[in-house]
Motif scaffolding. Structure first.
Motif, short mmCIF file in Angstrom:
data_model
loop_
_atom_site.label_atom_id
_atom_site.label_comp_id
_atom_site.label_asym_id
_atom_site.label_seq_id
_atom_site.Cartn_x
_atom_site.Cartn_y
_atom_site.Cartn_z
N THR A 268 -40.59 65.79 -2.40
CA THR A 268 -41.12 65.25 -0.34
C THR A 268 -40.84 64.65 0.72
O THR A 268 -40.08 64.52 1.49
N HIS A 269 -40.04 62.94 -0.94
CA HIS A 269 -38.44 62.31 -0.02
C HIS A 269 -38.00 62.13 -1.25
O HIS A 269 -38.49 61.35 -2.12
N GLY A 270 -37.36 60.52 -1.31
CA GLY A 270 -35.76 60.60 -2.26
C GLY A 270 -36.51 58.81 -3.00
O GLY A 270 -36.33 58.43 -2.90
N ILE B 183 -38.03 55.86 -4.68
CA ILE B 183 -38.01 55.55 -6.13
C ILE B 183 -39.89 56.11 -7.01
O ILE B 183 -39.51 56.76 -7.92
N ASP B 184 -40.73 55.55 -6.04
CA ASP B 184 -42.07 56.55 -6.23
C ASP B 184 -42.51 57.50 -6.82
O ASP B 184 -43.04 58.01 -6.95
N HIS B 185 -41.49 58.48 -5.89
CA HIS B 185 -41.23 60.25 -5.81
C HIS B 185 -40.40 60.77 -6.57
O HIS B 185 -41.08 61.49 -7.34
N ILE B 186 -39.47 60.38 -7.54
CA ILE B 186 -38.55 60.84 -8.31
C ILE B 186 -38.29 59.63 -10.00
O ILE B 186 -37.64 59.78 -10.30
N GLY C 30 -46.60 64.08 1.34
CA GLY C 30 -45.66 63.22 0.92
C GLY C 30 -45.57 61.60 1.67
O GLY C 30 -47.23 61.26 1.38
N ASP C 31 -45.56 60.96 1.55
CA ASP C 31 -45.66 59.90 2.78
C ASP C 31 -45.52 59.60 4.47
O ASP C 31 -45.96 58.47 5.03
N THR C 32 -45.69 60.21 4.89
CA THR C 32 -45.79 60.72 5.95
C THR C 32 -47.37 60.84 6.31
O THR C 32 -47.46 60.05 7.91
N GLY D 41 -49.12 61.56 -1.24
CA GLY D 41 -47.85 61.05 -2.12
C GLY D 41 -48.55 60.07 -2.47
O GLY D 41 -48.91 59.29 -3.78
N HIS D 42 -49.87 59.48 -1.91
CA HIS D 42 -50.54 58.67 -2.59
C HIS D 42 -52.29 58.30 -2.24
O HIS D 42 -52.16 58.46 -0.60
N GLY D 43 -53.15 57.91 -2.92
CA GLY D 43 -54.36 57.83 -2.68
C GLY D 43 -55.23 60.00 -2.62
O GLY D 43 -54.51 60.85 -2.81
ZN LIG Z 1 -44.70 56.66 -2.05
#
Ligand SMILES: [Zn+2]
Ligand SMILES: [Zn+2]
Length: 206
Positions: A55-57, A59-62, A146-148, A187-189
């Motif tokens: 969803t984006h670059g 570190i916590d997603h890759i 994602g984190d949007t 992306g969280h929660g």
């Molecule tokens: Zn995140």
């Protein structure tokens, strides 16, 4: 549709494993950490992973990308504007975590692109604001945000590439236009729905 959520790593990132019931093809969204947990999940579901979508670059997603990619060989897809993140150390260093060896993407995404997994069809929504190449993935009555957008929250806009007005514009023009019953997997929660957020997310009404 097969859908499994795994919460991984120190930032409690949501990694999703999505698959087609009929073809048993699948994709992984955001392999943030704990590669062995993700790989076990894939194995348990019996899926043949075709795509790893980021969803984006950040570190916590890759964080587990390299290990997962090397184990299963699927194509790695990220938006053009975040692809640089797979080749540099900046965000990892900022969060104080060591960064895995860089790994170039196989596919550069842009808004409107399709990702098809067996009989499942998803469309890329470019939603900059949390990062410049942030995406949401829409299809099958759900959106991976994602984190949007979070359950009663929005993404941070103070990191490099972040921008508050861009983030709000992305949320209002790409997400709040979706039907109320669209399920949101962030992306969280915990998950939520577009209607719930439209009605009660405090950040959307300021
Ligand atoms: Zn995140
Ligand atoms: Zn992020």
């Amino acid at each position: 549709m097969i859908l499994k959520k795994l919460v991984v790593g120190p930032f409690a990132s949501n990694c999703y494993i999505v698959g087609s019931e009929s073809s048993k093809e699948g994709m992984i969204i955001d392999p943030g950490d704990e590669a062995e947990v993700i790989l076990r999940g894939v194995k348990d579901l019996g899926l043949d992973i075709k795509s790893i979508v980021l969803t984006h670059g950040h570190i916590d997603h890759i964080g587990a990308l390299k290990e997962v990619k090397e184990a299963i060989g699927a194509e790695v897809a990220i938006h053009t504007d975040d692809a640089q993140a797979l080749q540099e150390n900046s965000v990892g260093a900022m969060f104080g975590v060591s960064y895995p060896t860089p790994l170039p993407p196989d596919r550069l995404l842009d808004g409107g692109d399709s990702i098809d997994i067996g009989d499942l069809h998803f469309v890329v929504l470019h939603t900059p604001g949390h990062s410049s190449g942030g995406i949401c993935l829409l299809g099958e009555g759900i959106v991976f945000s994602g984190d949007t957008l979070f359950n009663f929250g929005i993404g941070r806009y103070d990191l490099p590439g972040g921008n508050y007005s861009q983030l709000m514009n992305s949320i209002h023009t790409k997400l709040m236009v979706l039907p109320d019953n669209t399920v949101v997997y962030p992306g969280h929660g915990p998950e939520t729905t577009i209607g719930t957020e439209r009605g009660g997310n405090p950040f959307l009404h300021s």
